[in-house]
Scaffold this active site. Structure first.
Site, PDB file in Angstrom:
ATOM      1  N   GLY A   1      -6.138  -3.725  -8.457  1.00  0.00           N
ATOM      2  CA  GLY A   1      -7.202  -2.743  -8.284  1.00  0.00           C
ATOM      3  C   GLY A   1      -6.660  -1.382  -7.895  1.00  0.00           C
TER       4      GLY A   1
ATOM      5  N   SER B   1     -12.238   2.640  -0.849  1.00  0.00           N
ATOM      6  CA  SER B   1     -11.491   3.862  -0.538  1.00  0.00           C
ATOM      7  C   SER B   1     -10.526   4.224  -1.661  1.00  0.00           C
ATOM      8  CB  SER B   1     -10.712   3.680   0.770  1.00  0.00           C
ATOM      9  OG  SER B   1      -9.721   2.675   0.631  1.00  0.00           O
TER      10      SER B   1
ATOM     11  N   ARG C   1       1.704   4.185  -3.211  1.00  0.00           N
ATOM     12  CA  ARG C   1       1.519   5.624  -2.968  1.00  0.00           C
ATOM     13  C   ARG C   1       2.817   6.410  -3.166  1.00  0.00           C
ATOM     14  NH1 ARG C   1      -2.314   2.736  -0.657  1.00  0.00           N
ATOM     15  NH2 ARG C   1      -4.342   3.676  -0.119  1.00  0.00           N
TER      16      ARG C   1
ATOM     17  N   LYS D   1     -13.146  -8.934  -4.432  1.00  0.00           N
ATOM     18  CA  LYS D   1     -11.686  -8.832  -4.438  1.00  0.00           C
ATOM     19  C   LYS D   1     -11.155  -9.714  -5.581  1.00  0.00           C
ATOM     20  CE  LYS D   1     -11.071  -6.149  -0.801  1.00  0.00           C
ATOM     21  NZ  LYS D   1     -10.303  -4.880  -0.839  1.00  0.00           N
TER      22      LYS D   1
ATOM     23  N   SER E   1     -12.608   1.488   5.470  1.00  0.00           N
ATOM     24  CA  SER E   1     -11.156   1.482   5.213  1.00  0.00           C
ATOM     25  C   SER E   1     -10.535   2.865   5.382  1.00  0.00           C
ATOM     26  CB  SER E   1     -10.868   0.930   3.803  1.00  0.00           C
ATOM     27  OG  SER E   1     -11.252  -0.417   3.701  1.00  0.00           O
TER      28      SER E   1
ATOM     29  N   ASP F   1      -8.626  -6.930   4.092  1.00  0.00           N
ATOM     30  CA  ASP F   1      -7.560  -7.794   3.586  1.00  0.00           C
ATOM     31  C   ASP F   1      -7.086  -8.841   4.587  1.00  0.00           C
ATOM     32  OD1 ASP F   1      -7.609  -6.609   1.130  1.00  0.00           O
ATOM     33  OD2 ASP F   1      -5.829  -5.369   1.438  1.00  0.00           O
TER      34      ASP F   1
ATOM     35  N   SER G   1       0.829  -1.212   0.000  1.00  0.00           N
ATOM     36  CA  SER G   1       0.000   0.000   0.000  1.00  0.00           C
ATOM     37  C   SER G   1       0.861   1.258   0.000  1.00  0.00           C
ATOM     38  CB  SER G   1      -0.927   0.009   1.218  1.00  0.00           C
ATOM     39  OG  SER G   1      -1.832  -1.060   1.183  1.00  0.00           O
TER      40      SER G   1
ATOM     41  N   ARG H   1     -14.558  -5.720 -10.852  1.00  0.00           N
ATOM     42  CA  ARG H   1     -14.536  -4.850  -9.668  1.00  0.00           C
ATOM     43  C   ARG H   1     -15.133  -3.491 -10.018  1.00  0.00           C
ATOM     44  NH1 ARG H   1      -8.770  -6.245  -6.847  1.00  0.00           N
ATOM     45  NH2 ARG H   1      -9.651  -5.029  -5.125  1.00  0.00           N
TER      46      ARG H   1
ATOM     47  N   LYS I   1       1.470 -11.974  -6.515  1.00  0.00           N
ATOM     48  CA  LYS I   1       0.739 -10.714  -6.660  1.00  0.00           C
ATOM     49  C   LYS I   1       1.160  -9.706  -5.599  1.00  0.00           C
ATOM     50  CE  LYS I   1      -3.927  -8.975  -7.437  1.00  0.00           C
ATOM     51  NZ  LYS I   1      -3.859  -7.727  -6.663  1.00  0.00           N
TER      52      LYS I   1
END
Length: 424
Positions: A92, A164, A26, A333, A191, A306, A22, A120, A405
């Site tokens: 995603g 989110s 970002r 998911k 989230s 998750d 995550s 999704r 992944k």
């Protein structure tokens, strides 16, 4: 590798927790939007992270790989208006973050992907496209989204209970538009932790956004991202697998975790402690979860979807009943995770009932073992591996390569912790 065959045993030892996926998404995005050179270190090149790297390169960022570092320069981001194809693979985050970013300037972009990604939800963006007269077309089921136009600042009304990622995508993008913007959250926000990660990263790169108690976000236009050097912290969503194994009797020391992290999946510690496990802080950035007398509980999946599959494993071996609630988003998911974890753990001897938006889990003393299927979902595969530590007989997991992944080194780390497995 078609399957792994695991002989049940407790895991023991220390493991370096991989960098947060995550946070890496970002950081790569913010660095790519900065005019100048940034160095992002401690990168784990999972399939999802590679998708975001390649996507930002398609939009004009210069990204060089040096061992576990990325040298990123965003001087040429979105400088040309040539037709672009962005392959999101099954990520995603890549898709939902990069869609609005690709429209900062007038652009024509084709987003493609595979697996379950086309199923999704993207309706939040389609509504924005229609309101702003951005041309778009898409194919149902398979991800093949074509968009043409540019995004304008203004007021954006977004549901907070779908994903989110839509909000994060807009938060990355809107500060770079000419006009000021406001994001209004029209439902309860799920989230929140992921929004905190986005806001924190954006702020690190020099952009200011006002958060009015998660009900609205006020964004000044004409801002700019400032380049910086950033080290990606350890991933609590991956640590959750080892914390859960510890709660079930393994002895694992998890390294490279930031105790002050904003990661929402850090909540796994509080949940496991509430069930009877104990947290041990061994030294700086080093944590263990110790087995205790585990009891059932109520787990709200809305803020930490998750980690629900592996917490279901713990609940399946705890005394009494555990309820997973507010988990409907788990159905959209990489697979239908509620159905997948219920089906596969029941094959191993668990007692789980599937509900529309959750699970009812009646704890058993031990699991039996048997053959199970990962559903080509990384979190299902790793959760089943943790379940194997409390089985009587061998566990065969089909399609185990899906861990690439998010955590390419999972099976090697599992073996390094005295996990006994063979590959076929």
């Amino acid at each position: 590798m078609k399957k792994v065959i695991i002989t049940p045993s407790k895991l023991r030892g220390s493991v370096k927790i991989p960098p947060s996926k995550s946070m890496a998404h970002r950081a790569i995005i913010c660095a790519s939007l900065s005019k100048g050179e940034s160095v992002i270190s401690n990168i784990d090149f999972s399939e999802d992270i590679i998708a975001t790297m390649e996507g930002m390169k398609s939009l004009g960022a210069n990204i060089k790989v040096e061992k576990d570092k990325l040298i990123i320069n965003g001087e040429n981001i979105l400088k040309d208006s040539n037709y672009k194809v962005i392959d999101c693979n099954e990520s995603g985050s890549t898709l939902r973050f990069l869609v609005p970013i690709s429209l900062i300037k007038d652009n024509k972009v084709n987003f493609i992907g595979r697996g379950n990604l086309g199923k999704r939800p993207l309706k939040t963006y389609y509504e924005i496209f229609e309101e702003q007269e951005i041309k778009y077309s898409y194919e149902e089921e398979n991800l093949d989204l074509n968009i043409e136009g540019s995004l304008k600042g203004g007021e954006f009304k977004v549901k907070g209970n779908i994903s989110s990622q839509f909000i994060s995508g807009l938060l990355f993008t809107l500060p770079l538009l000419k006009d000021d913007s406001k994001i209004i959250i029209t439902t309860e926000l799920e989230s929140k932790g992921y929004i905190d990660l986005t806001l924190d990263m954006i702020e690190k790169f020099g952009v200011t956004i006002k958060n009015n108690n998660y009900r609205e976000f006020l964004i000044k236009g004409n801002q700019s991202y400032k380049p910086m050097n950033y080290k990606v912290e350890g991933d609590y969503s991956q640590a959750a697998f080892y914390f859960s194994a510890g709660a079930l009797g393994s002895e694992i020391n998890c390294l490279d975790l930031d105790l002050s992290s904003y990661q929402g999946d850090k909540e796994c510690i509080e949940i496991l402690e509430g069930m009877g496990a104990r947290l041990i802080k061994n030294q700086e950035e080093s944590l263990s979860i110790i087995h205790g007398d585990l009891n059932g509980t109520i787990i709200d999946a809305s803020q930490c979807p998750d980690i629900i599959p592996v917490l279901t494993v713990v609940a399946a071996l705890s005394k009494g009943e555990t309820s997973i609630i507010n988990g409907e988003r788990l159905r959209i998911k990489e697979c239908d995770r509620l159905n997948a974890i219920c089906t596969e753990l029941n094959k191993l001897g668990a007692d789980i009932k599937e509900l529309k938006d959750g699970l009812i889990i009646n704890g058993v003393k031990e699991l039996i073992g048997g053959e199970v299927y990962s559903h080509k979902d990384h979190r299902i595969a790793m959760s089943l591996a943790i379940a194997s530590t409390r089985c009587k007989e061998e566990v065969i997991i089909r399609e185990p390569d899906c861990v690439k992944k998010s955590y390419p080194g999972f099976w090697e780390d599992f073996k390094s912790l005295s996990g006994i497995l063979r590959e076929e």
